[in-house]
Structure formats: C-alpha cells, structure tokens
Design a protein around this motif. Structure first.
Motif, PDB file in Angstrom:
ATOM      1  N   UNK A  95       9.678   6.956   9.757  1.00 39.09           N
ATOM      2  CA  UNK A  95       8.735   7.937   8.241  1.00 39.09           C
ATOM      3  C   UNK A  95       8.910   8.658   6.995  1.00 39.09           C
ATOM      4  N   UNK A  96       9.783   7.484   6.495  1.00 38.31           N
ATOM      5  CA  UNK A  96       9.581   8.106   5.366  1.00 38.31           C
ATOM      6  C   UNK A  96       8.282   7.642   4.078  1.00 38.31           C
ATOM      7  N   UNK A  97       7.846   8.276   2.880  1.00 41.40           N
ATOM      8  CA  UNK A  97       6.987   7.325   2.492  1.00 41.40           C
ATOM      9  C   UNK A  97       7.049   6.709   1.367  1.00 41.40           C
ATOM     10  N   UNK A  98       6.240   5.541   1.394  1.00 42.63           N
ATOM     11  CA  UNK A  98       6.661   4.675   0.705  1.00 42.63           C
ATOM     12  C   UNK A  98       5.533   4.494  -0.537  1.00 42.63           C
TER      13      UNK A  98
ATOM     14  N   UNK B 290       0.878  -1.080  -0.313  1.00 39.87           N
ATOM     15  CA  UNK B 290       0.068  -0.589   0.353  1.00 39.87           C
ATOM     16  C   UNK B 290       1.022   1.397   0.200  1.00 39.87           C
ATOM     17  N   UNK B 291       0.764   2.280  -0.582  1.00 44.62           N
ATOM     18  CA  UNK B 291       0.699   3.964  -0.062  1.00 44.62           C
ATOM     19  C   UNK B 291       0.581   3.925   1.322  1.00 44.62           C
ATOM     20  N   UNK B 292       1.929   4.573   2.128  1.00 44.10           N
ATOM     21  CA  UNK B 292       1.504   5.165   3.185  1.00 44.10           C
ATOM     22  C   UNK B 292       3.399   5.828   3.837  1.00 44.10           C
ATOM     23  N   UNK B 293       3.019   6.118   5.194  1.00 37.38           N
ATOM     24  CA  UNK B 293       4.610   5.879   5.657  1.00 37.38           C
ATOM     25  C   UNK B 293       5.081   4.438   6.362  1.00 37.38           C
ATOM     26  N   UNK B 294       6.686   4.518   6.500  1.00 36.43           N
ATOM     27  CA  UNK B 294       6.656   3.424   6.363  1.00 36.43           C
ATOM     28  C   UNK B 294       7.599   3.479   8.031  1.00 36.43           C
TER      29      UNK B 294
ATOM     30  N   UNK C 141       3.098   0.139   8.237  1.00 33.40           N
ATOM     31  CA  UNK C 141       3.211   1.472   7.181  1.00 33.40           C
ATOM     32  C   UNK C 141       1.506   2.294   7.300  1.00 33.40           C
ATOM     33  N   UNK C 142       1.710   3.296   7.611  1.00 33.03           N
ATOM     34  CA  UNK C 142       0.599   4.154   8.078  1.00 33.03           C
ATOM     35  C   UNK C 142      -0.516   4.340   6.505  1.00 33.03           C
TER      36      UNK C 142
ATOM     37  N   UNK D  25       6.743  -0.244  -3.921  1.00 31.64           N
ATOM     38  CA  UNK D  25       8.099  -0.349  -3.488  1.00 31.64           C
ATOM     39  C   UNK D  25       9.120  -1.132  -2.601  1.00 31.64           C
ATOM     40  N   UNK D  26      10.253  -1.472  -2.694  1.00 28.27           N
ATOM     41  CA  UNK D  26      10.772  -2.410  -2.481  1.00 28.27           C
ATOM     42  C   UNK D  26      11.702  -1.658  -0.781  1.00 28.27           C
ATOM     43  N   UNK D  27      10.986  -3.106  -0.092  1.00 29.80           N
ATOM     44  CA  UNK D  27      11.434  -2.255   1.338  1.00 29.80           C
ATOM     45  C   UNK D  27      12.270  -2.600   1.998  1.00 29.80           C
TER      46      UNK D  27
END
Length: 169
Positions: free
Chosen positions: A156-159, A100-104, A131-132, A163-165
């Motif tokens: 606290x980086x947006x993902x 999902x899209x969010x904040x890591x 992921x928030x 995207x590979x975490x």
C-alpha cells in the motif's frame, strides 16, 4: 473567482487564437499571455499566468533561497554518496522497476497471500505485484526467471515511475 470558472476560462483561451487576456474585477486581477510557440500545431502550450494571486516578490526571492541551501545540499549529498556503495552490495541481481506511478500492492486483496516473498522462485511472466493507478489494477509481471532476493516496497505504499520494486537473482 472560483477554480472551476478559472479552468473553463483557461480551456477556452487555450483553444482560441488569443495571445493576451486581462481580467480585473474588484480586488482580483488576472493577466494571461501566450508565447509565439503556443500556435504551433504540434506543441500547444498552456497560458502563462500572472496576477495578484502570484505575488511578484516571491519570484525574486526564489533565486536567493536556493543560494542559501546550496552549502547545506553539499553535505547532504555526501551521506547519499556514502550510502550508495552499500546499496549495490545489498541488492545483487536484476531490478524490477515500476512501469507506472501508483500504489503498490503485494497481494490481490488485503486478506490474500502475497504474490511473492523473498526467496521465492519466479518464472518469466509470473505476477509479482499490482500497481493501482487511477482506480485501475495493473499486474506487474517478472520479465525473467529467478529468485526474489529483495522486496524494496511495502504494501500500500506509493511508487514512482522507474522505482525499483524487487531484485531478482
């Protein structure tokens, strides 16, 4: 016209059987048109907007603008291609991608220890991060057992979606 009024108007027109709508008030001019596909029950489309807030000269200028950067885009693509062979060599293993899209977030709270660090052994189902997204905390779990070889995102980086975490070997 304020944005709330415009949104209410667009919502009303979207749900009504209106093909064209024009509004003129003082210096404000708004024209909305819907195509025939908008009335298909499976795929309603949003109205297309034109008016004084979207100047017509900007549309013709757009095709000429990409034409000028096109030569610049080619040299920019070459460094990316040159960097591509380096990435696979450095990232051996299976990627864990953002669903999902969010904040890591690497930990459950700012003062807590991270869920995993490089070199940690993880088991399938183990929480790797959070992921928030829209104030919801989503735990991301390992799909396979292995060792964390790389953490590719900072706390606290947006993902983005896909995207590979992490890289798990």
């Amino acid at each position: 016209m304020n944005p709330d009024d415009l949104k209410k108007m667009l919502d009303a027109l979207t749900h009504a059987d209106v093909r064209e709508f024009t509004l003129k008030t003082g210096s404000f001019d708004l024209a909305l048109k819907r195509g025939p596909q908008a009335f298909a029950p499976a795929a309603p489309s949003a109205p297309q907007m034109t008016g004084s807030f979207a100047p017509a000269p900007a549309v013709p200028a757009a095709p000429s603008a990409p034409a000028a950067p096109a030569p610049e885009a080619t040299p920019a693509a070459k460094p990316a291609e040159e960097a591509a062979p380096v990435a696979p060599a450095a990232s051996a293993g299976t990627p864990v991608k953002a669903p999902i899209v969010g904040t890591f977030y690497s930990a459950s709270s700012p003062d807590a220890a991270p869920y995993v660090k490089v070199g940690d052994r993880v088991e399938a189902g183990q929480v790797l991060c959070i992921i928030e997204a829209m104030k919801l905390m989503n735990e991301i779990e390992a799909e396979q057992s292995g060792v964390i070889r790389e953490i590719l995102v900072k706390n606290a980086e947006p993902v983005e979606y896909g995207q590979t975490l992490f890289m798990i070997e």
